[in-house]
Design an enzyme around this catalytic site. Structure first.
Site, mmCIF file in Angstrom:
data_model
loop_
_atom_site.group_PDB
_atom_site.id
_atom_site.type_symbol
_atom_site.label_atom_id
_atom_site.label_comp_id
_atom_site.label_asym_id
_atom_site.label_seq_id
_atom_site.Cartn_x
_atom_site.Cartn_y
_atom_site.Cartn_z
ATOM 1 N N GLU A 1 -18.868 3.289 -0.602
ATOM 2 C CA GLU A 1 -18.108 2.605 -1.645
ATOM 3 C C GLU A 1 -18.900 2.408 -2.939
ATOM 4 O O GLU A 1 -18.356 2.544 -4.037
ATOM 5 C CB GLU A 1 -17.614 1.247 -1.131
ATOM 6 C CG GLU A 1 -16.377 1.316 -0.260
ATOM 7 C CD GLU A 1 -16.694 1.600 1.198
ATOM 8 O OE1 GLU A 1 -15.769 1.589 2.020
ATOM 9 O OE2 GLU A 1 -17.879 1.828 1.517
ATOM 10 N N HIS B 1 -5.072 -3.612 2.641
ATOM 11 C CA HIS B 1 -5.378 -4.491 3.769
ATOM 12 C C HIS B 1 -5.944 -5.805 3.222
ATOM 13 O O HIS B 1 -7.094 -6.154 3.428
ATOM 14 C CB HIS B 1 -6.351 -3.816 4.744
ATOM 15 C CG HIS B 1 -5.791 -2.564 5.367
ATOM 16 N ND1 HIS B 1 -5.400 -1.467 4.620
ATOM 17 C CD2 HIS B 1 -5.555 -2.247 6.666
ATOM 18 C CE1 HIS B 1 -4.948 -0.517 5.431
ATOM 19 N NE2 HIS B 1 -5.026 -0.972 6.683
ATOM 20 N N PHE C 1 -13.975 -4.479 1.695
ATOM 21 C CA PHE C 1 -15.125 -3.667 1.308
ATOM 22 C C PHE C 1 -15.342 -3.630 -0.204
ATOM 23 O O PHE C 1 -16.233 -2.919 -0.685
ATOM 24 C CB PHE C 1 -14.980 -2.244 1.847
ATOM 25 C CG PHE C 1 -14.898 -2.172 3.351
ATOM 26 C CD1 PHE C 1 -15.543 -3.105 4.137
ATOM 27 C CD2 PHE C 1 -14.165 -1.180 3.980
ATOM 28 C CE1 PHE C 1 -15.460 -3.064 5.526
ATOM 29 C CE2 PHE C 1 -14.072 -1.123 5.355
ATOM 30 C CZ PHE C 1 -14.725 -2.069 6.136
ATOM 31 N N ARG D 1 0.840 -1.201 0.000
ATOM 32 C CA ARG D 1 0.000 0.000 0.000
ATOM 33 C C ARG D 1 0.876 1.254 0.000
ATOM 34 O O ARG D 1 0.565 2.250 -0.657
ATOM 35 C CB ARG D 1 -0.962 0.009 1.182
ATOM 36 C CG ARG D 1 -0.298 0.043 2.550
ATOM 37 C CD ARG D 1 -1.261 0.336 3.675
ATOM 38 N NE ARG D 1 -0.611 0.256 4.974
ATOM 39 C CZ ARG D 1 -1.085 0.785 6.081
ATOM 40 N NH1 ARG D 1 -2.235 1.450 6.060
ATOM 41 N NH2 ARG D 1 -0.433 0.661 7.225
ATOM 42 N N ASP E 1 -7.881 -6.076 13.482
ATOM 43 C CA ASP E 1 -9.238 -5.695 13.073
ATOM 44 C C ASP E 1 -10.178 -6.898 13.033
ATOM 45 O O ASP E 1 -11.398 -6.733 13.007
ATOM 46 C CB ASP E 1 -9.215 -5.013 11.702
ATOM 47 C CG ASP E 1 -8.751 -3.572 11.798
ATOM 48 O OD1 ASP E 1 -8.579 -3.089 12.929
ATOM 49 O OD2 ASP E 1 -8.541 -2.951 10.744
ATOM 50 N N SER F 1 -4.975 5.505 5.130
ATOM 51 C CA SER F 1 -4.701 4.068 5.217
ATOM 52 C C SER F 1 -4.443 3.463 3.844
ATOM 53 O O SER F 1 -3.602 2.578 3.696
ATOM 54 C CB SER F 1 -5.869 3.344 5.885
ATOM 55 O OG SER F 1 -5.962 3.683 7.251
#
Length: 433
Positions: free
Chosen positions: A182, A232, A208, A128, A240, A155
Site C-alpha cells: 500500500e 470494507h 489498511f 463498493r 474478518d 473486493s
C-alpha cells in the site's frame, strides 16, 4: 551509472558513500551537523575548507554565467520540442484531440448533465459495488482515468472492464496491479498525479489506509488530486474481525488538512463522491465504501455535492432534534426518526457524506441544515466519535464505536454495538426528556 544501464538482464545497485556535514571540520560525520545550526564560526570554517570566498548572500558572476549557459541550452531544447509537437498536432489531429482530452481537467463536468450517472440504485447495494459501476461509466468520459488496487481489485471493485492491465507488454493498459504494498502504491499514485496526463486512483481495504497514510499526507500537502478507494469501511466487515474493522481511520483522515473524506449513503452520494474527487484538482479524496448493502434512502445530488444536507426533514420549522449520520447508518437513522414520530417527537435527519465539503458552504447554508437553536443532536457512525463534537456540542450524544470490533456477521455486530434504529431512537429520546 552507464555500466548499470548497459546491463539489461539484471538490476543494479549503486552504493554512494557520503558523510554528513562534509566540509565542516568540527561537525563532519556527527549527528549535530543535521540537528543543530552550524553557527557562524563553523560556517566560516566550512567555507574556507571548501574554497568559497564570496560574501554572504551574493552569487558570483561565474555561477550566473554557468546558469545562463544552461538556460540557453534548455531554451533550445524546449523550442525544438515545441516545434515537433506543433508538427505532430498538424499531422495527427485525432491523436492531438485525444491528447487534449487527457489533459482536460473539466472533462468530468460532462456527468453533471448525464442523468444515468446519478441514477439511484434499484435495490440495496454495497457502495463498493456502486463505485465499481461508476468507475466503468467514468472510464469512457475521462480517458485519462487510470489506477488499481493493492491486490484487492475483486473486493475493492476497482477494475475497469474491457481494459488491459498496464505491463511491460501493454503500455496502454489502464488497470494496474500494484501488489500487496500500500505505501508504494500511494507513492506511485502521487507520481502519476505529478507527471500529469493521467487521473490516478488507488485502492485497498479502509483499515489498511494506515499503510498509505504517509503518501496521503504528501498528496494533501502537495495538492495532488489522487483518489483513494477505501472499501470494507466499518465493523460491517464482519467475520474478518477487529484487525480488519476500521475504527479510528475516519477520524485520522478527517484530521488531515486538504483531504476530502467522502462516506456515501447510497448510489447518488457515491456518484457525488466520485464527481468531487475528479472535479477538485487541488485536493486528494478518500472514498470510504461499504462491504454490506445500503438501504434505499431519499438522497439528493445537490445536497451530497455540498457535503451535508437534510435527507429527511421534520414537520416543524424548528425540529425537536437532529440526527446526523453517514454511510450505512443514514438508513438506520431515518428508520429511528419514524419510530420517534410515532411518539410525537419530530426530528430531522442530516446526511453528512463529507464534512470537509460541508465546512466550505456558507454560514447561512450550514445554519439551515444544523440550526444552532436545536441542541438535541445525535451523531451516528460506525467508527470513533472523535471529531463529532463540533456538530453535536456539549448537549449532544454519539452512537459510535467506543472500542474495537469483533468477529461475527455484520448484522450481529451492528446489533451488538448499538447501530440499530431502536438504539438511535432511544439515544435521541434520552436527549429530549
Amino acid at each position: 551509472i552507464e555500466a548499470a544501464k548497459a546491463d539489461t538482464e539484471r538490476p543494479s545497485f549503486i552504493t554512494v558513500h557520503t558523510q554528513i556535514g562534509y566540509g565542516c571540520p568540527a561537525k563532519q560525520g556527527k549527528a549535530s551537523a543535521h540537528g543543530e545550526p552550524l553557527g557562524e564560526e563553523n560556517l566560516q570554517a566550512a567555507k574556507e575548507n571548501l574554497g568559497w570566498t564570496s560574501e554572504p548572500f551574493t552569487v558570483s558572476d561565474e555561477v550566473y554565467a554557468d546558469y545562463a549557459a544552461k538556460a540557453a541550452k534548455g531554451q533550445e531544447a524546449e523550442d525544438q520540442w515545441n516545434a515537433m509537437f506543433a508538427e505532430w498536432r498538424e499531422k495527427f489531429p485525432a491523436a492531438a484531440a485525444l491528447h487534449d482530452k487527457f489533459y482536460d481537467k473539466d472533462a468530468v463536468k460532462a456527468v453533471l448533465k448525464d442523468e444515468s450517472f446519478w441514477a439511484p440504485a434499484e435495490k440495496p447495494t454495497a457502495s463498493r459495488a456502486l463505485s465499481g459501476n461508476i468507475i466503468n461509466k467514468l472510464k469512457d468520459i475521462v480517458p485519462s482515468l487510470m489506477g488499481g488496487s493493492a491486490d484487492l481489485a475483486p473486493s475493492n471493485k476497482t477494475e475497469m472492464k474491457d481494459e488491459e492491465f498496464f505491463s511491460k507488454e501493454s503500455r496502454s493498459g489502464r488497470n494496474m496491479h500494484f501488489g500487496v504494498r500500500e505505501l508504494a502504491m500511494g507513492a506511485i499514485g502521487n507520481g502519476m498525479a505529478l507527471h500529469g496526463g493521467v487521473t490516478a486512483y488507488v485502492a485497498t481495504f479502509f483499515v489498511f489506509s494506515d499503510y498509505i497514510k504517509p503518501m496521503m499526507r504528501l498528496a494533501a500537502l502537495m495538492k495532488l488530486p489522487v483518489t483513494y478507494v477505501l472499501t470494507h469501511d466499518s465493523i460491517g466487515v464482519g467475520e474478518d474481525g477487529p484487525t480488519h474493522e476500521p475504527i479510528e481511520q475516519l477520524a485520522m483522515l478527517r484530521s488531515l488538512p486538504n483531504m476530502q473524506v467522502f462516506r456515501p449513503a447510497d448510489a447518488v452520494e457515491t456518484a457525488a463522491g466520485w464527481y468531487t474527487a475528479l472535479a477538485d484538482t487541488d485536493s486528494p479524496t478518500a472514498l470510504v465504501l461499504t462491504r454490506q448493502n445500503l438501504d434505499i434512502v431519499p438522497s439528493s445530488r445537490e445536497g451530497a455535492l455540498k457535503g451535508g444536507y437534510v435527507i429527511a426533514d421534520a414537520a416543524k420549522e424548528v425540529p425537536d432534534g437532529i440526527i446526523i449520520a453517514t454511510g450505512s447508518e443514514v438508513g438506520i437513522s431515518i428508520a429511528a426518526k419514524e419510530i420517534l414520530a410515532q411518539e410525537g417527537k419530530d426530528v430531522r435527519v442530516v446526511s453528512m457524506p463529507c464534512m470537509e465539503l460541508f465546512e466550505q458552504q456558507s454560514d447561512e447554508y450550514k445554519e439551515q441544515v444544523l440550526p444552532k437553536a436545536v441542541r438535541a443532536r445525535v451523531a451516528v457512525e460506525a467508527g470513533s466519535d472523535f471529531g463529532w463534537g463540533r456538530y453535536i456540542g456539549l448537549d449532544g450524544a454519539a452512537v459510535c464505536m467506543k472500542g474495537f470490533g469483533a468477529s461475527a456477521p455484520a448484522a450481529t455486530l451492528f446489533k451488538k454495538f448499538g447501530f440499530t434504529k431502536e438504539n438511535v431512537a432511544d439515544t435521541m429520546r434520552g436527549l429530549l426528556q
